[in-house]
Scaffold this motif. Sequence first.
Motif, PDB file in Angstrom:
ATOM      1  N   GLU A  15      28.007  37.177  42.629  1.00 25.76           N
ATOM      2  CA  GLU A  15      27.482  38.250  43.045  1.00 25.76           C
ATOM      3  C   GLU A  15      28.159  39.502  42.897  1.00 25.76           C
ATOM      4  OE1 GLU A  15      27.265  36.939  47.091  1.00 25.76           O
ATOM      5  OE2 GLU A  15      25.630  35.675  46.820  1.00 25.76           O
ATOM      6  N   ALA A  16      29.494  39.452  42.987  1.00 25.43           N
ATOM      7  CA  ALA A  16      30.266  40.737  42.505  1.00 25.43           C
ATOM      8  C   ALA A  16      29.905  41.130  40.997  1.00 25.43           C
ATOM      9  CB  ALA A  16      31.504  40.243  42.818  1.00 25.43           C
ATOM     10  N   LEU A  17      29.964  40.188  39.985  1.00 24.71           N
ATOM     11  CA  LEU A  17      29.504  40.581  38.734  1.00 24.71           C
ATOM     12  C   LEU A  17      28.338  41.409  38.685  1.00 24.71           C
ATOM     13  CD1 LEU A  17      30.386  37.395  36.658  1.00 24.71           C
ATOM     14  CD2 LEU A  17      31.516  39.715  36.397  1.00 24.71           C
ATOM     15  N   ALA A  18      27.305  41.122  39.349  1.00 27.02           N
ATOM     16  CA  ALA A  18      25.963  41.430  39.516  1.00 27.02           C
ATOM     17  C   ALA A  18      26.117  42.780  39.857  1.00 27.02           C
ATOM     18  CB  ALA A  18      24.953  40.594  40.317  1.00 27.02           C
ATOM     19  N   ASP A  26      37.020  50.904  38.059  1.00 28.60           N
ATOM     20  CA  ASP A  26      37.770  49.682  38.849  1.00 28.60           C
ATOM     21  C   ASP A  26      37.072  48.660  39.038  1.00 28.60           C
ATOM     22  OD1 ASP A  26      40.141  51.533  39.002  1.00 28.60           O
ATOM     23  OD2 ASP A  26      39.172  52.437  40.788  1.00 28.60           O
ATOM     24  N   ARG A  27      36.410  48.288  38.026  1.00 29.13           N
ATOM     25  CA  ARG A  27      35.537  46.924  38.134  1.00 29.13           C
ATOM     26  C   ARG A  27      36.246  45.615  38.431  1.00 29.13           C
ATOM     27  NH1 ARG A  27      32.073  43.766  33.536  1.00 29.13           N
ATOM     28  NH2 ARG A  27      30.453  42.592  34.836  1.00 29.13           N
ATOM     29  N   ARG A  33      38.453  41.990  44.772  1.00 27.25           N
ATOM     30  CA  ARG A  33      38.467  41.974  46.380  1.00 27.25           C
ATOM     31  C   ARG A  33      37.189  41.265  46.897  1.00 27.25           C
ATOM     32  NH1 ARG A  33      40.586  47.332  45.399  1.00 27.25           N
ATOM     33  NH2 ARG A  33      38.603  48.387  45.063  1.00 27.25           N
ATOM     34  N   ALA A  34      36.401  41.087  46.311  1.00 24.60           N
ATOM     35  CA  ALA A  34      35.013  40.586  46.695  1.00 24.60           C
ATOM     36  C   ALA A  34      35.169  38.949  46.711  1.00 24.60           C
ATOM     37  CB  ALA A  34      33.825  40.627  45.822  1.00 24.60           C
ATOM     38  N   THR A  39      43.205  36.911  42.504  1.00 25.42           N
ATOM     39  CA  THR A  39      43.742  38.185  41.915  1.00 25.42           C
ATOM     40  C   THR A  39      42.869  38.839  40.805  1.00 25.42           C
ATOM     41  OG1 THR A  39      44.997  37.017  40.072  1.00 25.42           O
ATOM     42  CG2 THR A  39      46.025  37.219  42.336  1.00 25.42           C
ATOM     43  N   VAL A  40      43.095  40.175  40.183  1.00 26.78           N
ATOM     44  CA  VAL A  40      42.382  40.527  39.201  1.00 26.78           C
ATOM     45  C   VAL A  40      42.565  39.756  37.934  1.00 26.78           C
ATOM     46  CG1 VAL A  40      42.413  42.497  37.807  1.00 26.78           C
ATOM     47  CG2 VAL A  40      42.676  43.063  40.341  1.00 26.78           C
ATOM     48  N   GLU A  41      43.579  39.415  37.748  1.00 29.95           N
ATOM     49  CA  GLU A  41      43.992  38.571  36.604  1.00 29.95           C
ATOM     50  C   GLU A  41      43.171  37.263  36.536  1.00 29.95           C
ATOM     51  OE1 GLU A  41      45.238  39.421  33.624  1.00 29.95           O
ATOM     52  OE2 GLU A  41      45.457  41.396  34.646  1.00 29.95           O
ATOM     53  N   GLU A  42      42.988  36.657  37.834  1.00 26.74           N
ATOM     54  CA  GLU A  42      42.188  35.482  37.813  1.00 26.74           C
ATOM     55  C   GLU A  42      40.533  35.511  37.806  1.00 26.74           C
ATOM     56  OE1 GLU A  42      44.476  32.521  40.893  1.00 26.74           O
ATOM     57  OE2 GLU A  42      44.032  34.458  41.767  1.00 26.74           O
ATOM     58  N   VAL A  43      40.200  36.823  38.198  1.00 23.42           N
ATOM     59  CA  VAL A  43      38.838  37.117  37.896  1.00 23.42           C
ATOM     60  C   VAL A  43      38.303  37.436  36.339  1.00 23.42           C
ATOM     61  CG1 VAL A  43      38.135  37.340  40.447  1.00 23.42           C
ATOM     62  CG2 VAL A  43      38.715  39.614  38.638  1.00 23.42           C
TER      63      VAL A  43
END
Length: 79
Positions: A15-18, A26-27, A33-34, A39-43
């Motif tokens: 959903e966040a990707l969409a 700051d994608r 955060r969603a 973390t940022v690295e994990e996503v």
Amino acid sequence: MASSWTQSQNKQFEEALAFFDRDTPDRWQNIARAVDGKTVEEVKRHYEELERDIRRIESDQVPLPNYRSAESSTRSYRN
């Protein structure tokens, strides 16, 4: 080391990707955060794995499942 993702986290990620497209400032921070507990690295890593999987599928490197044909089924759905 790959982190494990729950079904709920995967849904949040999709959903966040969409919602946050490539042009969103700051994608990756917004996507992280969603997604609960990521973390940022994990996503980012999860996205890279998704892209790799898609490339493999599109280049026919992933075998198709062996579904039973309708003829081999013991049930008949005809009236």
